[in-house]
Design a protein around this motif. Sequence first.
Motif, mmCIF file in Angstrom:
data_model
loop_
_atom_site.group_PDB
_atom_site.id
_atom_site.type_symbol
_atom_site.label_atom_id
_atom_site.label_comp_id
_atom_site.label_asym_id
_atom_site.label_seq_id
_atom_site.Cartn_x
_atom_site.Cartn_y
_atom_site.Cartn_z
ATOM 1 N N GLN A 81 78.725 -35.453 -116.621
ATOM 2 C CA GLN A 81 79.394 -35.036 -115.390
ATOM 3 C C GLN A 81 80.800 -34.561 -115.739
ATOM 4 N N VAL A 82 81.315 -33.606 -114.957
ATOM 5 C CA VAL A 82 82.665 -33.105 -115.217
ATOM 6 C C VAL A 82 83.697 -34.123 -114.749
ATOM 7 N N PRO A 83 84.882 -34.146 -115.365
ATOM 8 C CA PRO A 83 85.934 -35.049 -114.896
ATOM 9 C C PRO A 83 86.429 -34.652 -113.510
ATOM 10 N N ASP A 84 87.014 -35.587 -112.790
ATOM 11 C CA ASP A 84 87.593 -35.287 -111.480
ATOM 12 C C ASP A 84 88.644 -34.182 -111.618
ATOM 13 N N GLY A 85 88.612 -33.232 -110.685
ATOM 14 C CA GLY A 85 89.588 -32.151 -110.683
ATOM 15 C C GLY A 85 89.365 -31.099 -111.742
ATOM 16 N N PHE A 86 88.184 -31.065 -112.306
ATOM 17 C CA PHE A 86 87.885 -30.114 -113.383
ATOM 18 C C PHE A 86 88.030 -28.679 -112.887
ATOM 19 N N ALA A 87 88.971 -27.949 -113.459
ATOM 20 C CA ALA A 87 89.217 -26.552 -113.112
ATOM 21 C C ALA A 87 89.712 -25.837 -114.361
ATOM 22 N N PRO A 88 88.808 -25.510 -115.267
ATOM 23 C CA PRO A 88 89.227 -24.984 -116.568
ATOM 24 C C PRO A 88 89.945 -23.637 -116.470
ATOM 25 N N ARG A 89 91.001 -23.518 -117.246
ATOM 26 C CA ARG A 89 91.742 -22.257 -117.349
ATOM 27 C C ARG A 89 91.584 -21.619 -118.729
ATOM 28 N N THR A 90 91.332 -22.455 -119.733
ATOM 29 C CA THR A 90 91.163 -21.945 -121.091
ATOM 30 C C THR A 90 89.868 -22.490 -121.678
ATOM 31 N N VAL A 91 89.246 -21.695 -122.530
ATOM 32 C CA VAL A 91 87.972 -22.082 -123.130
ATOM 33 C C VAL A 91 87.974 -21.614 -124.579
ATOM 34 N N ALA A 92 87.471 -22.460 -125.469
ATOM 35 C CA ALA A 92 87.520 -22.164 -126.897
ATOM 36 C C ALA A 92 86.125 -21.962 -127.466
ATOM 37 N N GLY A 93 86.005 -20.990 -128.350
ATOM 38 C CA GLY A 93 84.798 -20.804 -129.135
ATOM 39 C C GLY A 93 85.002 -21.336 -130.536
ATOM 40 N N LEU A 94 83.961 -21.974 -131.092
ATOM 41 C CA LEU A 94 84.037 -22.580 -132.420
ATOM 42 C C LEU A 94 82.913 -22.028 -133.281
ATOM 43 N N ASP A 95 83.242 -21.673 -134.522
ATOM 44 C CA ASP A 95 82.212 -21.172 -135.425
ATOM 45 C C ASP A 95 82.660 -21.384 -136.859
ATOM 46 N N VAL A 96 81.688 -21.483 -137.777
ATOM 47 C CA VAL A 96 81.964 -21.612 -139.202
ATOM 48 C C VAL A 96 81.143 -20.576 -139.944
ATOM 49 N N HIS A 97 81.809 -19.872 -140.868
ATOM 50 C CA HIS A 97 81.138 -18.896 -141.728
ATOM 51 C C HIS A 97 81.150 -19.439 -143.151
ATOM 52 N N TYR A 98 80.016 -19.274 -143.841
ATOM 53 C CA TYR A 98 79.876 -19.848 -145.175
ATOM 54 C C TYR A 98 79.824 -18.755 -146.236
ATOM 55 N N THR A 99 80.666 -18.887 -147.251
ATOM 56 C CA THR A 99 80.562 -18.102 -148.480
ATOM 57 C C THR A 99 80.549 -19.131 -149.610
ATOM 58 N N ASP A 100 81.485 -19.034 -150.558
ATOM 59 C CA ASP A 100 81.603 -20.109 -151.542
ATOM 60 C C ASP A 100 82.320 -21.321 -150.952
ATOM 61 N N VAL A 101 83.023 -21.088 -149.838
ATOM 62 C CA VAL A 101 83.633 -22.170 -149.059
ATOM 63 C C VAL A 101 83.258 -21.955 -147.594
#
Length: 211
Positions: free
Chosen positions: A24-44
């Motif tokens: 469930q969302v927290p009380d007063g949930f009204a997001p203004r910013t949202v983040a995307g997360l990703d990882v790319h693999y090479t030798d690291v």
Amino acid sequence: MSWPSTEDEAVAEQLRLRDLVEDQVPDGFAPRTVAGLDVHYTDVGTAAVVVLELATLEVVDQAVVRGTVDFPYVPGLFAFRELPLLLPALDRLTVKPDVLVCDGQGIAHPRRFGLACHAGVLTGIPSIGVSKSAFGGYLAPGPNRGDWTRIEDDRWPLGRALRTRENVKPVFVSVGHRVDIDTATDLVLRLTPRYRLPETTRLADQLSRRG
């Protein structure tokens, strides 16, 4: 923080943490910013986090962390490869996101604790999983943008197959932490005005590849 070094330890950690997931969302949930997360693999591994203003989808912050990836690829234990790099990238942000959008699963997972759940529980930030492939069975949604069907495993609802572009393969949305499936669906549609994948995912992927 220390991370499990074996498969058995990692599974035990998922089982320990999964009861902390909130659907469930927290009380007063009204997001203004949202983040995307990703990882790319090479030798690291190159972890990228991109923060967008939700109203405009403009980039307001981003961070990159590179490092070795010590945990092997094991289906269902993806988080133990990615989070050791993603969490430091989140720490480098100057704008704290209100929501995390993970390129992976939330509760649509063998132990109901995928990458999005793990990231959300460890950070306390509401999180959702948006995957390119489904875990669980589903019927194809209708052809129109916004059409969806339930993803199920033995009649247990895991998420939604959501059509973000007309007549294009759906994405697969599941709850991560501190969010419900209706809110997750609405957010994904707001983040996909032009493409199948959320802007958060697309931009984080691009940034991780540029390094």
